[in-house]
Design a protein around this motif. Structure first.
Motif, PDB file in Angstrom:
ATOM      1  N   GLU A  92       0.062   3.849   0.721  1.00  0.00           N
ATOM      2  CA  GLU A  92       0.484   2.670  -0.234  1.00  0.00           C
ATOM      3  C   GLU A  92      -0.245   1.352  -0.028  1.00  0.00           C
ATOM      4  O   GLU A  92      -0.483   0.855  -0.853  1.00  0.00           O
ATOM      5  CB  GLU A  92       2.166   2.403  -0.115  1.00  0.00           C
ATOM      6  N   GLN A  93      -0.442   1.231   1.140  1.00  0.00           N
ATOM      7  CA  GLN A  93      -1.310  -0.155   1.409  1.00  0.00           C
ATOM      8  C   GLN A  93      -2.654   0.077   0.872  1.00  0.00           C
ATOM      9  O   GLN A  93      -3.199  -0.919   0.184  1.00  0.00           O
ATOM     10  CB  GLN A  93      -1.362  -0.241   3.075  1.00  0.00           C
ATOM     11  N   GLU A 103      -3.519   1.856  -1.573  1.00  0.00           N
ATOM     12  CA  GLU A 103      -3.452   2.016  -3.321  1.00  0.00           C
ATOM     13  C   GLU A 103      -3.139   0.664  -3.620  1.00  0.00           C
ATOM     14  O   GLU A 103      -3.804  -0.107  -4.647  1.00  0.00           O
ATOM     15  CB  GLU A 103      -1.981   2.696  -3.592  1.00  0.00           C
ATOM     16  N   GLN A 104      -2.389  -0.395  -3.064  1.00  0.00           N
ATOM     17  CA  GLN A 104      -2.259  -1.585  -3.538  1.00  0.00           C
ATOM     18  C   GLN A 104      -3.766  -2.449  -3.176  1.00  0.00           C
ATOM     19  O   GLN A 104      -4.050  -3.412  -4.090  1.00  0.00           O
ATOM     20  CB  GLN A 104      -1.203  -2.380  -2.619  1.00  0.00           C
ATOM     21  N   TYR A 105      -4.450  -2.113  -2.357  1.00  0.00           N
ATOM     22  CA  TYR A 105      -5.569  -2.658  -2.061  1.00  0.00           C
ATOM     23  C   TYR A 105      -6.437  -2.503  -3.213  1.00  0.00           C
ATOM     24  O   TYR A 105      -7.195  -3.332  -3.596  1.00  0.00           O
ATOM     25  CB  TYR A 105      -6.533  -2.457  -0.845  1.00  0.00           C
ATOM     26  N   THR A 157      -5.784  -1.179  -6.212  1.00  0.00           N
ATOM     27  CA  THR A 157      -5.544  -1.614  -7.501  1.00  0.00           C
ATOM     28  C   THR A 157      -5.532  -3.154  -7.586  1.00  0.00           C
ATOM     29  O   THR A 157      -5.187  -3.780  -8.681  1.00  0.00           O
ATOM     30  CB  THR A 157      -4.305  -0.939  -7.984  1.00  0.00           C
ATOM     31  N   GLY A 158      -5.450  -3.774  -6.458  1.00  0.00           N
ATOM     32  CA  GLY A 158      -5.308  -5.287  -6.599  1.00  0.00           C
ATOM     33  C   GLY A 158      -3.805  -5.677  -6.663  1.00  0.00           C
ATOM     34  O   GLY A 158      -3.816  -6.894  -6.960  1.00  0.00           O
ATOM     35  N   ARG A 159      -2.914  -5.070  -6.453  1.00  0.00           N
ATOM     36  CA  ARG A 159      -1.397  -5.508  -6.719  1.00  0.00           C
ATOM     37  C   ARG A 159      -0.972  -6.255  -5.461  1.00  0.00           C
ATOM     38  O   ARG A 159      -1.085  -5.949  -4.379  1.00  0.00           O
ATOM     39  CB  ARG A 159      -0.628  -4.151  -6.982  1.00  0.00           C
TER      40      ARG A 159
END
Length: 145
Positions: free
Chosen positions: A136-137, A139-141, A143-145
């Motif tokens: 999850e971390q 993916e957030q990094y 995608t920039g979310r």
């Protein structure tokens, strides 16, 4: 790196179920069935005398033709019992379990007090949770979310 203490805190039911060395195998099997578990610690007072598992039942009772109602746990339990400290990592536990073909490890503090019991399932659940968090971390990094 997840510690044994963290794994114990994450368990929904941290109660350790036990029998005494003089209890019958049948009593132990009934307790295991009632609780939906595969192992019981064998306690003499507060001291760990052994552990009784489904594997002990299969190999030391059934295959040897013993009567469950008349065989005391002390005759078929596994002892001495390997244990871990709350500060040890899940990786250390998994290595110990793999090397010794174990599925359950009591957790004992430095003073010898029993804190809980971890199973291979508890450890795997912890690893999966940790991997899910990392994914999850990432993916957030990405995608920039």
């Amino acid at each position: 790196m997840t510690t044994v203490a963290e794994i114990l805190r994450s368990k929904p039911d941290s109660q350790v179920y036990s029998v005494s060395p003089s209890d019958s195998v049948l009593t132990a099997l009934q307790r295991m069935a009632d609780k939906g578990i595969g192992a019981l610690l064998v306690l003499e007072g507060q001291e760990i005398a052994g552990i009784f598992t489904e594997r002990d039942y299969a190999r030391k009772v059934v295959l040897q033709g013993r009567a469950s109602g008349h065989t005391p746990i002390r005759e078929v339990m596994t002892h001495p019992v390997r244990f871990v400290r709350p500060t040890q990592s899940s990786e250390q536990c998994m290595a110990l379990m793999t090397e010794n073909r174990l599925r359950h490890l009591p957790v004992v503090d430095e003073q010898g007090s029993l804190l809980g019991l971890v199973s291979i399932g508890d450890l795997v659940k912890g690893v999966i949770s940790q991997q899910r968090f990392i994914i999850e971390q990432m993916e957030q990094y990405i995608t920039g979310r």
